[in-house]
Design a protein around this motif. Structure first.
Motif, PDB file in Angstrom:
ATOM      1  N   GLU A 156       1.503 -28.790 -22.064  1.00  9.78           N
ATOM      2  CA  GLU A 156       2.856 -29.167 -22.458  1.00  9.78           C
ATOM      3  C   GLU A 156       2.711 -30.225 -23.547  1.00  9.78           C
ATOM      4  N   ILE A 157       3.498 -30.097 -24.622  1.00 12.60           N
ATOM      5  CA  ILE A 157       3.369 -31.023 -25.751  1.00 12.60           C
ATOM      6  C   ILE A 157       4.725 -31.577 -26.143  1.00 12.60           C
ATOM      7  N   GLU A 158       4.788 -32.910 -26.287  1.00  8.73           N
ATOM      8  CA  GLU A 158       5.952 -33.600 -26.852  1.00  8.73           C
ATOM      9  C   GLU A 158       5.603 -33.954 -28.296  1.00  8.73           C
ATOM     10  N   THR A 159       6.575 -33.817 -29.174  1.00  8.80           N
ATOM     11  CA  THR A 159       6.340 -34.055 -30.603  1.00  8.80           C
ATOM     12  C   THR A 159       7.436 -34.941 -31.177  1.00  8.80           C
ATOM     13  N   THR A 160       7.031 -35.829 -32.066  1.00  6.66           N
ATOM     14  CA  THR A 160       7.965 -36.634 -32.846  1.00  6.66           C
ATOM     15  C   THR A 160       7.707 -36.346 -34.318  1.00  6.66           C
ATOM     16  N   THR A 172       6.223 -35.919 -47.677  1.00  5.79           N
ATOM     17  CA  THR A 172       6.056 -36.739 -46.480  1.00  5.79           C
ATOM     18  C   THR A 172       6.397 -38.186 -46.811  1.00  5.79           C
ATOM     19  N   ALA A 173       6.891 -38.869 -45.813  1.00  2.00           N
ATOM     20  CA  ALA A 173       7.210 -40.279 -45.968  1.00  2.00           C
ATOM     21  C   ALA A 173       6.484 -41.073 -44.906  1.00  2.00           C
ATOM     22  N   HIS A 174       5.254 -40.678 -44.650  1.00  2.00           N
ATOM     23  CA  HIS A 174       4.501 -41.430 -43.666  1.00  2.00           C
ATOM     24  C   HIS A 174       3.116 -41.754 -44.199  1.00  2.00           C
ATOM     25  N   ALA A 204      13.062 -30.022 -40.104  1.00  2.00           N
ATOM     26  CA  ALA A 204      11.730 -30.630 -40.155  1.00  2.00           C
ATOM     27  C   ALA A 204      10.663 -29.548 -40.304  1.00  2.00           C
ATOM     28  N   LEU A 205       9.608 -29.901 -40.997  1.00  2.00           N
ATOM     29  CA  LEU A 205       8.448 -29.033 -41.196  1.00  2.00           C
ATOM     30  C   LEU A 205       7.257 -29.622 -40.441  1.00  2.00           C
ATOM     31  N   PRO A 206       6.205 -28.845 -40.235  1.00  2.00           N
ATOM     32  CA  PRO A 206       5.011 -29.401 -39.587  1.00  2.00           C
ATOM     33  C   PRO A 206       4.495 -30.664 -40.268  1.00  2.00           C
ATOM     34  N   GLU A 207       4.620 -30.743 -41.578  1.00  2.00           N
ATOM     35  CA  GLU A 207       4.127 -31.926 -42.295  1.00  2.00           C
ATOM     36  C   GLU A 207       4.890 -33.198 -41.935  1.00  2.00           C
ATOM     37  N   HIS A 208       6.029 -33.059 -41.271  1.00  2.00           N
ATOM     38  CA  HIS A 208       6.814 -34.224 -40.864  1.00  2.00           C
ATOM     39  C   HIS A 208       6.405 -34.767 -39.489  1.00  2.00           C
ATOM     40  N   ILE A 209       5.493 -34.077 -38.802  1.00  2.00           N
ATOM     41  CA  ILE A 209       5.046 -34.516 -37.479  1.00  2.00           C
ATOM     42  C   ILE A 209       4.239 -35.805 -37.612  1.00  2.00           C
ATOM     43  N   VAL A 210       4.626 -36.813 -36.829  1.00  2.00           N
ATOM     44  CA  VAL A 210       3.924 -38.101 -36.870  1.00  2.00           C
ATOM     45  C   VAL A 210       3.273 -38.466 -35.539  1.00  2.00           C
ATOM     46  N   ARG A 211       3.689 -37.799 -34.439  1.00  2.00           N
ATOM     47  CA  ARG A 211       3.128 -38.117 -33.133  1.00  2.00           C
ATOM     48  C   ARG A 211       3.222 -36.905 -32.222  1.00  2.00           C
ATOM     49  N   MET A 212       2.160 -36.697 -31.433  1.00  2.00           N
ATOM     50  CA  MET A 212       2.153 -35.646 -30.414  1.00  2.00           C
ATOM     51  C   MET A 212       1.476 -36.195 -29.160  1.00  2.00           C
ATOM     52  N   THR A 213       2.040 -35.857 -28.008  1.00  2.00           N
ATOM     53  CA  THR A 213       1.391 -36.151 -26.736  1.00  2.00           C
ATOM     54  C   THR A 213       1.205 -34.822 -26.021  1.00  2.00           C
ATOM     55  N   TRP A 214      -0.062 -34.511 -25.733  1.00  2.00           N
ATOM     56  CA  TRP A 214      -0.424 -33.262 -25.071  1.00  2.00           C
ATOM     57  C   TRP A 214      -0.737 -33.566 -23.617  1.00  2.00           C
ATOM     58  N   TYR A 215      -0.165 -32.796 -22.717  1.00  2.00           N
ATOM     59  CA  TYR A 215      -0.467 -32.878 -21.296  1.00  2.00           C
ATOM     60  C   TYR A 215      -1.176 -31.578 -20.916  1.00  2.00           C
ATOM     61  N   ILE A 216      -2.392 -31.689 -20.419  1.00  2.00           N
ATOM     62  CA  ILE A 216      -3.179 -30.514 -20.060  1.00  2.00           C
ATOM     63  C   ILE A 216      -3.528 -30.581 -18.574  1.00  2.00           C
ATOM     64  N   VAL A 229      13.095 -36.960 -35.313  1.00  2.00           N
ATOM     65  CA  VAL A 229      13.330 -35.728 -34.559  1.00  2.00           C
ATOM     66  C   VAL A 229      12.341 -35.723 -33.395  1.00  2.00           C
ATOM     67  N   PHE A 230      12.835 -35.464 -32.188  1.00  2.00           N
ATOM     68  CA  PHE A 230      11.997 -35.462 -30.994  1.00  2.00           C
ATOM     69  C   PHE A 230      12.104 -34.110 -30.300  1.00  2.00           C
TER      70      PHE A 230
END
Length: 132
Positions: A124-128, A2-4, A68-80, A29-30
């Protein structure tokens, strides 16, 4: 690899299940807003928990297309669409998250909305992600 770096100001309580902020370097990656349907755009479930599992599986598959792997995820926005359904199922949601994403705690927001564009969608989820 990881680089975060998780951002936690001195004296702040550590949040549970997410980070207040993340600093990262690398290739971005978005994902779009991902819903809980399969490859043929058929919903796998009509409840939030079932859809959530499919959303995360879809997200991991999309990220993999960029290397990208899950460990590269830095941001998520969940809409419920239902806060009560979300809160009442936090244990199951947490188990699914841990199974698919692991111990990755990105900056995250969960927002209740009145509806999503797909009428059957409960989440619905957006991921960066940032690939080092």
């Amino acid at each position: 690899m990881t680089a975060h770096q998780t951002l936690l100001p001195a004296g702040w309580e550590r949040p549970k299940g997410y980070a207040n902020g993340v600093s990262a370097q690398g290739r971005l990656v978005f994902t779009a807003g991902i819903v809980g349907w399969d490859e043929q755009q058929r919903f796998v479930s009509d409840d939030m928990v079932g859809q959530f599992e499919q959303v995360l599986a879809n997200t991991v598959a999309i990220l993999a297309e960029a290397g990208a792997l899950p460990e590269h995820i830095v941001r998520m926005t969940w809409y419920i669409t239902d806060r009560e359904e979300y809160v009442n199922n936090l244990a199951a949601i947490g188990q699914i998250y841990k199974k698919i994403i692991g111990k990755v705690f990105p900056a995250m927001a969960v927002v209740e909305v009145t509806a999503l564009v797909e009428p059957r969608a409960r989440i619905e989820i957006e991921t960066t992600a940032v690939i080092p």
